[in-house]
Write a protein that holds these residues in place. Structure first.
Motif, mmCIF file in Angstrom:
data_model
loop_
_atom_site.group_PDB
_atom_site.id
_atom_site.type_symbol
_atom_site.label_atom_id
_atom_site.label_comp_id
_atom_site.label_asym_id
_atom_site.label_seq_id
_atom_site.Cartn_x
_atom_site.Cartn_y
_atom_site.Cartn_z
ATOM 1 N N ASN A 118 0.840 -1.210 0.000
ATOM 2 C CA ASN A 118 0.000 0.000 0.000
ATOM 3 C C ASN A 118 0.870 1.253 0.000
ATOM 4 N N ALA A 119 1.963 1.220 0.778
ATOM 5 C CA ALA A 119 2.819 2.408 0.894
ATOM 6 C C ALA A 119 3.601 2.679 -0.387
ATOM 7 N N LEU A 120 3.851 1.639 -1.194
ATOM 8 C CA LEU A 120 4.572 1.831 -2.455
ATOM 9 C C LEU A 120 3.704 2.464 -3.536
ATOM 10 N N THR A 121 2.396 2.297 -3.405
ATOM 11 C CA THR A 121 1.472 2.790 -4.436
ATOM 12 C C THR A 121 0.931 4.140 -3.995
ATOM 13 N N ALA A 122 1.514 5.217 -4.500
ATOM 14 C CA ALA A 122 1.162 6.568 -4.060
ATOM 15 C C ALA A 122 0.665 7.404 -5.239
ATOM 16 N N VAL A 123 -0.149 8.373 -4.910
ATOM 17 C CA VAL A 123 -0.634 9.372 -5.885
ATOM 18 C C VAL A 123 -0.503 10.748 -5.228
ATOM 19 N N ASP A 178 -1.888 14.285 -3.819
ATOM 20 C CA ASP A 178 -3.171 14.832 -3.401
ATOM 21 C C ASP A 178 -3.381 16.186 -4.082
ATOM 22 N N ALA A 179 -4.374 16.911 -3.618
ATOM 23 C CA ALA A 179 -4.711 18.189 -4.266
ATOM 24 C C ALA A 179 -3.569 19.183 -4.194
ATOM 25 N N ASN A 180 -2.716 19.022 -3.193
ATOM 26 C CA ASN A 180 -1.575 19.937 -3.034
ATOM 27 C C ASN A 180 -0.286 19.382 -3.637
ATOM 28 N N GLY A 181 -0.414 18.230 -4.302
ATOM 29 C CA GLY A 181 0.773 17.619 -4.900
ATOM 30 C C GLY A 181 1.588 16.780 -3.932
ATOM 31 N N LYS A 182 1.093 16.629 -2.731
ATOM 32 C CA LYS A 182 1.812 15.844 -1.719
ATOM 33 C C LYS A 182 1.486 14.358 -1.899
ATOM 34 N N PRO A 183 2.489 13.471 -1.823
ATOM 35 C CA PRO A 183 2.223 12.040 -1.989
ATOM 36 C C PRO A 183 1.332 11.495 -0.874
ATOM 37 N N VAL A 184 0.319 10.731 -1.266
ATOM 38 C CA VAL A 184 -0.535 10.009 -0.332
ATOM 39 C C VAL A 184 -0.746 8.616 -0.897
ATOM 40 N N CYS A 185 -1.108 7.658 -0.025
ATOM 41 C CA CYS A 185 -1.365 6.298 -0.478
ATOM 42 C C CYS A 185 -2.583 6.303 -1.405
ATOM 43 N N ALA A 186 -2.499 5.535 -2.487
ATOM 44 C CA ALA A 186 -3.558 5.541 -3.489
ATOM 45 C C ALA A 186 -4.831 4.914 -2.972
ATOM 46 N N ASP A 187 -4.732 3.916 -2.099
ATOM 47 C CA ASP A 187 -5.908 3.216 -1.609
ATOM 48 C C ASP A 187 -6.527 3.988 -0.448
ATOM 49 N N ALA A 188 -7.809 4.384 -0.599
ATOM 50 C CA ALA A 188 -8.488 5.191 0.423
ATOM 51 C C ALA A 188 -8.622 4.421 1.729
ATOM 52 N N LYS A 194 10.309 8.291 9.223
ATOM 53 C CA LYS A 194 9.933 7.626 10.458
ATOM 54 C C LYS A 194 8.465 7.226 10.437
ATOM 55 N N GLU A 195 7.623 8.070 9.833
ATOM 56 C CA GLU A 195 6.189 7.784 9.778
ATOM 57 C C GLU A 195 5.920 6.563 8.893
ATOM 58 N N ALA A 196 6.591 6.505 7.741
ATOM 59 C CA ALA A 196 6.424 5.342 6.868
ATOM 60 C C ALA A 196 6.984 4.082 7.522
ATOM 61 N N LEU A 197 8.088 4.258 8.221
ATOM 62 C CA LEU A 197 8.701 3.126 8.913
ATOM 63 C C LEU A 197 7.753 2.550 9.965
ATOM 64 N N ALA A 198 7.098 3.432 10.697
ATOM 65 C CA ALA A 198 6.158 2.972 11.724
ATOM 66 C C ALA A 198 5.006 2.203 11.102
ATOM 67 N N TYR A 199 4.611 2.611 9.892
ATOM 68 C CA TYR A 199 3.472 1.963 9.236
ATOM 69 C C TYR A 199 3.813 0.562 8.733
ATOM 70 N N VAL A 200 5.034 0.355 8.238
ATOM 71 C CA VAL A 200 5.385 -0.945 7.651
ATOM 72 C C VAL A 200 6.087 -1.873 8.644
#
Length: 970
Positions: free
Chosen positions: A460-465, A467-477, A497-503
């Protein structure tokens, strides 16, 4: 009844000529013999007036243990030439998913499961879930009076698992006073820390005895990076480069891992769709072509040669007379052992996450339009093409997850055992002995692991799009709602660190093993025959074994990118009855001083495999006072253990695998070439490269699954021993000399084994056993950085194979006498292994192991000791003969068996002790005193233990070590 004191035991063993330690290095001048009592010797339930055995029996005493300075009994036992390389030790368990720091023994190289370990003649709970392997960490060395090693089948006396023999640990009794033993030491490199503090107390009188022990020991860690031989990733030059046998033991240094902390990224561009390109980043973040020797990762910096083990031990034993003929006894042990292992950060590839094709999509289709993943560098995006025709360009990657940290396992292992019962004597025609007992043992293990990731979250974390501000977010809602944070894998320290905590996905493993035991036996004499009394013993025993091993949910599903390990749970019970007789035949005749025939039979009824029968028959022929001949013939059985029966498919990453398809071309001839080209992946690889070729990364990524088999049946081992004992007491110059020679031959039918992976590969492709092809899976195309046709999985399953066998000769000699002002003691034990082989499957050819690394044909142990007044000097020399690489491995290079060998090694251990005062002893010792280096069994060669660059279970990879201590007796 057992002997009343240790000195009497040693004297009787010496006179019988059955001890390896016949009069150890501490032997003193002769004393007047005390009246003989009836004793029980390992291998028989019949107490007799002597301590002689018709089977080869070797003995180590408490003084041998003290002279070794060993914290763990395994360290001393492995010096005995009858023992092979253990399955578990401090120097070969760093890379195991469980079992780190466990210490086991293996008689005759027939497997740990075929060596039965007893404590005072009774079984001890296993220290390895699902097996019968006893962890010697659970038995305090200061509590041991002696260890008896019976080599040869003994199932009739003790039941299943005694196919190769028995290690019977006899604890002390009639101990009075308080002993404090403190010790410290380390290696000459400043590691392998050694600590010990123990207190043993005992009190005895005519009504019984009570003993207690409390102790703490520590054996410290040894890092691979702190030894020149293992500091850098390396591989055998013959395996990875030249194929020249002369380069087998030459290291290709460095052979860094292709999984680097900054990542390597593979793509196919529009101009060269058949040629993948791989790039990485330099220290400044600039893209450069990936070359392992330059940009790769040195795993050896994080690996271990020896894992740390801390032990806290509580033990007690006692006996109390109930009346003149009966007494009650109790034995209790509690051991808390803490161990663990640390290895390099996790190596993750896109094929671990996108298992279908190993490709990471570079973008996401939104409302029919391709939206680029904003985390993908423009450098890569501009060069990517669509590799699966879905309109989305793809890439693959390999990356070392250094941000997650090293992978570590912290293991807490608790062992508890309590045995109690009653014993005594009664009159039935003559005087008879009896014993009844119950015992309960339990081993619990809690393991916490770090350094792995949740594969689903990582996807999920590898698949990013954007957002409205151009900031990367996970593609799956849905993933975003659950806290998904996009992960940047491009470059050094790029994962937030935030991504690390998630995975991040810490792991756990809990195990529980229990043993319930109840039994009883009687022994005595029925009537007198012309040559002596007819002795008999009979008894019954009930045993129930249970084991469960439960990893965390992600590990069970293989969703933490590591080994997929499902839970294993099972149990079995057995009811057994046995009878044994000792029949005197002739006595006091010319050339027949005494001739007797021992026989025994045991019947077992298993809940798992049904009925089993074991028997043994032998002879003891004292030709004249100084010469005795002995022999046995036995049928032993071994029922499968819980893992062998019930283990669910568990992932493994085998080493030392060679692919028979390597180098095959479109025109090469022969069965192997034809069968290799029939695989689509291999054919595609040949078309692209001209010959089938794989990379070092392909070899390092081979996986496979191990599984049990509930349809197994018991294996049967037939053993024959014939021996000579010479004790020339009538010759003045040799009255303190003892010599024994014993021939052994053990053959196991229907042996329970896992199909060897290299054997499966060989016989699949040479056509001798096409059924083996079902265990082999190759990559159909180039996926996730893996070459087309590269080996992906080689599975193995447990079955009753064609057999396992070994034969050879044991020689022991001992002598002690006054030399100069003191006493000199010497003993030599030598084992020659004539044959040793496996039959992997029924009807298959023999696969010899005698003479290969870990099973040397020649092994010896020489002990020399000298005592003068309060000074005692002891030296031990352990010899391991020349050994060759595995013959199956050599055959893959068209080399004959034993054509590539490592030289012999002799290790010298020394100790000096001095009785400072009457109750205080100081001692100092050196292990591997001359710092003998282990042979270079390099990565890629069979027998290599990861992290050691040798066979860490057979040879000493640590080097010279010293220790010093003080022993106070109050």
């Amino acid at each position: 009844m057992r002997e009343k004191n240790l000195a009497r035991s040693i004297r009787m063993i010496c006179l019988g000529g059955v001890a390896l330690a016949v009069q150890g290095a501490y032997a003193q001048e002769d004393t007047q013999p005390a009246p003989m009592q009836r004793v029980e010797i390992t291998g028989s339930r019949i107490a007799s007036p002597n301590a002689e055995s018709p089977s080869p029996l070797q003995v180590l005493t408490a003084k041998d243990i003290a002279a070794s300075g060993a914290n763990n009994l395994q360290d001393l036992l492995l010096q005995n030439p009858t023992l092979g390389t253990p399955t578990y030790s401090r120097t070969n368990t760093a890379f195991l998913t469980s079992g780190a720091g466990v210490a086991t023994v293996d008689l005759r190289n027939l497997g740990t499961s075929r060596t039965l370990v007893l404590v005072n003649g009774r079984r001890f709970v296993s220290g390895v879930p699902g097996s019968a392997a006893v962890d010697l960490n659970a038995i305090p060395t200061d509590f041991i009076e002696r260890v008896e090693l019976l080599t040869g089948g003994a199932s009739a006396a003790y039941g299943s698992d005694a196919v190769a023999g028995v290690v019977n640990i006899i604890t002390k009794r009639n101990f009075d006073g308080l002993t404090i033993d403190a010790q410290g030491g380390e290696s000459s490199k400043g590691d392998s820390e050694k600590r010990k503090l123990s207190i043993t107390y005992g009190s005895s009188n005519d009504n019984g005895f009570l003993m207690g022990h409390i102790g703490f020991t520590r054996d410290g860690q040894v890092w691979s990076r702190n030894r020149a031989a293992s500091a850098v990733d390396q591989s055998s030059k013959m395996v990875v480069d030249t194929g020249d046998p002369a380069d087998a033991f030459v290291a290709e240094r460095p052979t860094y891992s292709s999984y680097a902390p900054q990542g390597s990224f593979t793509y196919k561009d529009a101009d060269a769709k058949k040629t993948p390109h791989t790039y990485t980043y330099d220290a400044n973040g600039n893209p450069i072509p990936f070359v392992s020797s330059v940009s790769g990762f040195n795993r050896s910096y994080y690996r271990s040669i020896a894992v740390p083990v801390d032990r806290f031990v509580l033990a007690l034993s006692g006996e109390r007379k109930l009346d003149e003929h009966n007494s009650a006894f109790v034995e209790g042990t509690y051991v808390s052992a803490r161990s663990g292992s640390t290895i390099e950060p996790f190596a993750l590839s896109s094929s671990d996450i996108f298992k279908t094709n190993g490709q990471v999509p570079g973008g996401t289709m939104v409302n029919g339009q391709l939206v680029k993943n904003p985390l993908i560098p423009q450098y890569l995006w501009d060069r990517m093409t669509d590799t699966d025709l879905d309109g989305i360009p793809d890439f693959s990657f390999r990356r070392r997850l250094s941000e997650v940290g090293t992978r570590s396992n912290s293991v807490d292992r608790d062992t508890f055992r309590l045995a109690t019962g009653v014993k005594g004597d009664f009159q039935l025609w003559k005087n008879w002995n009896y014993e009844g007992y119950v015992a309960y043992g339990q081993t619990k293990e809690a393991q916490q692991s770090t350094g792995q990731v949740n594969v689903l979250n990582f996807r999920n974390a590898l698949t990013a799009v954007p957002d409205a501000n151009g900031k990367p977010v996970c593609a799956d809602a849905n993933a975003r709602a659950q806290g998904c944070v996009p992960i940047n894998i491009f470059g050094f320290n790029s994962i937030s660190k935030e991504a690390l905590a998630y995975v991040n996905a810490p792991g756990s493993l809990t195990t529980r093993t229990t043993q319930k035991l109840a039994g009883g036996h009687i022994d005595g004499e029925i009537f007198d025959l012309p040559a002596g009394p007819l002795g008999i013993a009979a008894g019954v025993e009930f045993r129930k074994e249970y084991s469960d091993s439960t990893p965390d949910a992600l590990t069970q599903a293989g969703l933490n990118a590591g080994n997929a390990t499902p839970p294993t749970q099972g149990e079995f019970s057995v009811r057994e009855a046995f009878v044994e007789a000792h029949i005197p035949v002739l006595k006091d005749l010319p050339f027949v001083k005494e001739l007797s025939l021992p026989i025994a039979f045991r019947h077992g009824d298993y809940s798992s495999v049904g009925s089993t029968n074991s028997w043994n028959a032998g002879f003891e022929w004292t030709v004249v006072n100084d010469v005795k001949l002995r022999g046995t013939r036995s049928l032993s059985t071994r029922a499968p253990d819980i893992n062998e029966l019930y283990q669910a498919p568990s992932q493994d990453f085998p080493t030392g695998i060679t692919d028979p398809c390597e180098g095959v071309t479109a025109t090469s001839q022969g069965v192997i070439s034809d069968r290799c080209r029939a695989d689509p992946g291999v054919a595609a690889n040949i078309a692209a490269n001209g010959a089938f070729k794989t990379t070092l990364a392909d070899k390092q990524s081979i996986s496979g699954y191990n599984r049990g088999n509930p349809n197994l049946h018991a294996e049967k081992g037939r053993s024959t021993t014939v021996g000579l004992v010479w004790t020339p007491r009538s010759i003045a110059m040799l009255k303190r000399f003892t010599f024994t020679a014993d021939y052994f031959n053990i053959k196991i039918a229907d042996a329970i084994v896992s199909t060897p992976r290299q054997y499966a590969l060989k016989t699949c492709y040479d056509g001798t056993n096409p059924a083996m092809c079902q265990f082999i899976t190759r990559w159909p195309t180039a996926n996730g950085g893996s070459s087309a046709g590269a080996l992906r999985y080689i599975d193995t399953a447990v079955s009753n194979s064609g057999g396992r066998a070994t034969s050879g000769l044991d020689l022991t000699a001992a002598w002690n006498d006054r030399v100069g002002p003191g006493t000199l003691s010497t003993r030599l034990a030598y084992t020659y292994v004539k044959t040793g082989y496996d039959v992997p499957l029924p009807g298959a050819e023999r696969d010899p192991f005698a003479g290969e690394i870990g099973a040397a044909k020649n092994k010896a142990n020489l002990n020399v000791g000298y005592r003068w007044k309060d000074l005692n000097i002891n030296a031990t020399f352990d010899y391991i003969g020349r050994s060759s690489l595995d013959d199956q491995f050599l055959a893959d290079f068209d080399l004959p068996p034993h054509s590539l060998q490592v030289g012999s090694r002799t290790y010298t251990n020394m100790q000096v002790s001095y009785q400072l005062m009457k109750k205080t002893e100081l001692y100092f010792g050196l292990d591997n005193a001359f710092d003998v280096k282990a042979p270079p069994i390099i990565s890629g060669l069979p027998g290599d233990v990861t992290g050691t660059e040798t066979d860490g279970g057979t040879y000493d990879p640590i080097g010279r070590r010293w220790y010093a201590g003080i022993r106070v007796k109050l």
